[in-house]
Design an enzyme around this catalytic site. Structure first.
Site, PDB file in Angstrom:
ATOM      1  N   CYS A  48       0.696  -1.093   0.467  1.00 37.10           N
ATOM      2  CA  CYS A  48      -0.301   0.050   0.047  1.00 37.10           C
ATOM      3  C   CYS A  48       0.989   1.310  -0.074  1.00 37.10           C
ATOM      4  CB  CYS A  48      -1.164  -0.472   0.992  1.00 37.10           C
ATOM      5  SG  CYS A  48      -1.877  -1.721   1.565  1.00 37.10           S
ATOM      6  N   ASN A  50      -9.903   0.270   0.149  1.00 40.82           N
ATOM      7  CA  ASN A  50      -8.762   0.269   0.406  1.00 40.82           C
ATOM      8  C   ASN A  50      -8.095  -0.659  -1.005  1.00 40.82           C
ATOM      9  OD1 ASN A  50      -6.158   0.030   0.821  1.00 40.82           O
ATOM     10  ND2 ASN A  50      -6.363  -0.695   2.549  1.00 40.82           N
ATOM     11  N   HIS A 100      -3.081   7.534   2.826  1.00 41.13           N
ATOM     12  CA  HIS A 100      -3.370   5.802   2.357  1.00 41.13           C
ATOM     13  C   HIS A 100      -5.180   5.981   2.894  1.00 41.13           C
ATOM     14  CE1 HIS A 100      -3.559   2.579   1.172  1.00 41.13           C
ATOM     15  NE2 HIS A 100      -3.227   2.370   2.239  1.00 41.13           N
TER      16      HIS A 100
HETATM   17  N1  COA Z   1     -18.280  -8.448   9.981  1.00 46.19           N
HETATM   18  C1  COA Z   1     -18.625  -8.466  11.008  1.00 46.19           C
HETATM   19  N2  COA Z   1     -18.461  -8.602  12.337  1.00 46.19           N
HETATM   20  C2  COA Z   1     -17.150  -9.180  11.947  1.00 46.19           C
HETATM   21  C3  COA Z   1     -15.773  -8.457  10.927  1.00 46.19           C
HETATM   22  C4  COA Z   1     -17.033  -8.217   9.701  1.00 46.19           C
HETATM   23  N3  COA Z   1     -16.426  -8.324   8.739  1.00 46.19           N
HETATM   24  N4  COA Z   1     -14.726  -8.832  10.844  1.00 46.19           N
HETATM   25  C5  COA Z   1     -14.399  -9.254  12.131  1.00 46.19           C
HETATM   26  N5  COA Z   1     -15.799  -9.454  12.656  1.00 46.19           N
HETATM   27  C6  COA Z   1     -15.858  -9.579  14.208  1.00 46.19           C
HETATM   28  C7  COA Z   1     -14.749 -10.320  14.652  1.00 46.19           C
HETATM   29  O1  COA Z   1     -15.228 -11.822  14.188  1.00 46.19           O
HETATM   30  C8  COA Z   1     -14.768  -9.901  15.741  1.00 46.19           C
HETATM   31  O2  COA Z   1     -16.253 -11.178  16.762  1.00 46.19           O
HETATM   32  P1  COA Z   1     -15.940 -11.519  18.332  1.00 46.19           P
HETATM   33  O3  COA Z   1     -15.375 -10.207  18.677  1.00 46.19           O
HETATM   34  O4  COA Z   1     -16.581 -11.912  18.326  1.00 46.19           O
HETATM   35  O5  COA Z   1     -14.435 -11.943  18.159  1.00 46.19           O
HETATM   36  C9  COA Z   1     -15.561  -8.336  15.977  1.00 46.19           C
HETATM   37  O6  COA Z   1     -15.510  -8.208  14.833  1.00 46.19           O
HETATM   38  C10 COA Z   1     -14.136  -7.967  16.476  1.00 46.19           C
HETATM   39  O7  COA Z   1     -13.012  -8.264  15.449  1.00 46.19           O
HETATM   40  P2  COA Z   1     -11.770  -7.124  14.963  1.00 46.19           P
HETATM   41  O8  COA Z   1     -11.044  -7.739  14.461  1.00 46.19           O
HETATM   42  O9  COA Z   1     -10.764  -7.041  16.550  1.00 46.19           O
HETATM   43  O10 COA Z   1     -12.573  -6.147  15.019  1.00 46.19           O
HETATM   44  P3  COA Z   1     -11.800  -4.547  14.971  1.00 46.19           P
HETATM   45  O11 COA Z   1     -12.283  -3.736  16.048  1.00 46.19           O
HETATM   46  O12 COA Z   1     -10.019  -4.389  14.755  1.00 46.19           O
HETATM   47  O13 COA Z   1     -11.151  -4.054  13.475  1.00 46.19           O
HETATM   48  C11 COA Z   1     -10.290  -3.907  11.455  1.00 46.19           C
HETATM   49  C12 COA Z   1     -11.512  -4.653  12.451  1.00 46.19           C
HETATM   50  C13 COA Z   1      -9.683  -4.950  10.335  1.00 46.19           C
HETATM   51  C14 COA Z   1     -11.896  -2.837  10.726  1.00 46.19           C
HETATM   52  C15 COA Z   1      -9.693  -2.776  11.993  1.00 46.19           C
HETATM   53  O14 COA Z   1      -8.906  -4.102  12.407  1.00 46.19           O
HETATM   54  C16 COA Z   1      -8.335  -2.179  11.073  1.00 46.19           C
HETATM   55  O15 COA Z   1      -9.192  -1.502  10.429  1.00 46.19           O
HETATM   56  N6  COA Z   1      -7.130  -2.774  11.134  1.00 46.19           N
HETATM   57  C17 COA Z   1      -6.242  -1.837  10.123  1.00 46.19           C
HETATM   58  C18 COA Z   1      -6.573  -3.083   8.548  1.00 46.19           C
HETATM   59  C19 COA Z   1      -6.044  -1.920   7.977  1.00 46.19           C
HETATM   60  O16 COA Z   1      -6.312  -0.503   7.712  1.00 46.19           O
HETATM   61  N7  COA Z   1      -5.383  -2.489   7.404  1.00 46.19           N
HETATM   62  C20 COA Z   1      -4.860  -2.130   6.353  1.00 46.19           C
HETATM   63  C21 COA Z   1      -3.542  -1.306   6.459  1.00 46.19           C
HETATM   64  S1  COA Z   1      -2.638  -1.401   4.700  1.00 46.19           S
END
Ligand code: COA
Length: 322
Positions: free
Chosen positions: A114, A279, A249
């Site tokens: 990215c 993204n 980004h």
């Molecule tokens: N839909 C519904 N529920 C979802 C889901 C989806 N698409 N993806 C994950 N969940 C659930 C998980 O299973 C978890 O459930 P649980 O609590 O019952 O186990 C809950 O949501 C929380 O998951 P978690 O991964 O801890 O969520 P989060 O608050 O960290 O959000 C992201 C996840 C990916 C949105 C976040 O971590 C993020 O944005 N990270 C950066 C990603 C990024 O920008 N990457 C690219 C950089 S180049």
């Protein structure tokens, strides 16, 4: 004085097919509410089979050349940032060279996930400054829909496809400080396992899917992106008040907002496209830049700060006077 890299044209391409969160939630165990609340994403574009990194990159490049009032004969180098090339080789840049009818100069791809566009811009700027090239197309083009694991709802809802391009020309600029003022690029390979693709053409029976530890990436992204922005400001002896537009980004609205707050840059001066594009990896910064350029928000003379971070970890920033 050495040459400056002047940003003379910007173009983009998005696949026709738009997939909303609701449409995605018919096949993935997710919901519009969850995706919007955690990421700000409302929809993304997904490529049709013919919309490859080469096809989309060439379309974006044509638009950038047209915007610059330039022709293929003005191009003496093409650098493409992509992690989703059509083939292991020839490079996407070389395929795009042929598609555009460019008959001279160099072409190669940059693999910096990215952060690829900022990396490619940094290389192009250095080549122009040292006199190695006079007209360089810098392109970010990605088809992440082809490397997503549809069984992993934590990642497959976050990405989309598209391409963006700029045309840089060597020149002195109209003002004292027009052009690319600085670029900074970084890598921390010890964090390679928090965001990666688990295969490639060189690995038997492993086409490769994106794997991510979302929380870890989030944590590092806010810190590293803010550092990269501060580094650009310090190198140019500026404060964030001097920045007309931050074009970050486009991974997650929460990361963008957190960074803006940390740097004291008001939301009205931050370009955000993640809700419509999701993204698009190396294409995200040039796509956002193009949108704000086309709709007239970014104007000639504006000071624009670009930043990006991706799997590696890799990250960087670029400060450009339009
Ligand atoms: N839909 C519904 N529920 C979802 C889901 C989806 N698409 N993806 C994950 N969940 C659930 C998980 O299973 C978890 O459930 P649980 O609590 O019952 O186990 C809950 O949501 C929380 O998951 P978690 O991964 O801890 O969520 P989060 O608050 O960290 O959000 C992201 C996840 C990916 C949105 C976040 O971590 C993020 O944005 N990270 C950066 C990603 C990024 O920008 N990457 C690219 C950089 S180049």
């Amino acid at each position: 004085m050495s040459a400056r890299s002047i940003l003379t044209g910007i173009g983009s391409y998005l696949p026709r097919r738009i997939v909303t969160n609701d449409e995605l939630s018919r096949t993935v165990d997710t919901s519009d509410e969850w995706i919007k609340e955690r990421t700000g994403i409302k929809q993304r574009h997904f490529a049709a089979p013919h919309e490859t990194a080469t096809f989309m990159g060439a379309e974006a490049a044509r638009a950038a050349l047209a915007d610059a009032g330039a022709t293929p004969s003005d191009v003496d180098g093409i650098i493409v940032a992509t992690s989703t090339p059509d083939q292991a080789f020839p490079a996407t840049a070389v395929r795009i060279q042929a598609a555009l009818g460019v008959t001279k100069g160099f072409g190669f791809d940059v693999a910096a996930a990215c952060a690829g566009f900022v990396y490619a811009l940094s290389i192009a700027d250095s080549m122009i400054k040292c006199g190695q090239a006079k007209g360089v197309l810098v392109i970010g083009s990605e088809v992440y829909s082809r490397i997503l694991n549809w069984a992993d709802r934590g990642t497959c809802v976050l990405f989309g496809d598209g391409a963006g391009a700029i045309f840089l020309r060597a020149g002195k600029g109209t003002g004292n400080d027009q052009g690319v003022l600085s670029t900074h690029i970084h890598a921390q390979g010890s964090l390679g396992d928090i965001l990666y693709v688990d295969g490639a053409v060189g690995q038997p029976d492993k086409p490769g899917h994106l794997v991510m530890q979302g929380r870890e990436v989030f944590r590092h992204a806010v810190v590293r992106l803010a550092e990269a922005v501060q580094e650009a400001l310090d190198a140019n002896d500026l404060t964030s008040a001097a920045i007309d537009w931050l074009v970050p980004h486009q991974a997650n609205r929460r990361i963008i907002d957190a960074m803006g707050r940390k740097l004291g840059i008001p939301a009205e001066r931050v370009v955000v496209t993640v809700e419509n594009h999701a993204n698009t990896s190396a294409a995200s910064v040039p796509l956002a830049l193009c949108e704000a350029w086309k709709d007239g928000r970014i104007k000639r003379g504006d000071l624009v700060l670009l930043d990006a971070l991706g799997g590696g970890l890799v990250w960087g920033s670029a400060l450009v006077r339009m």
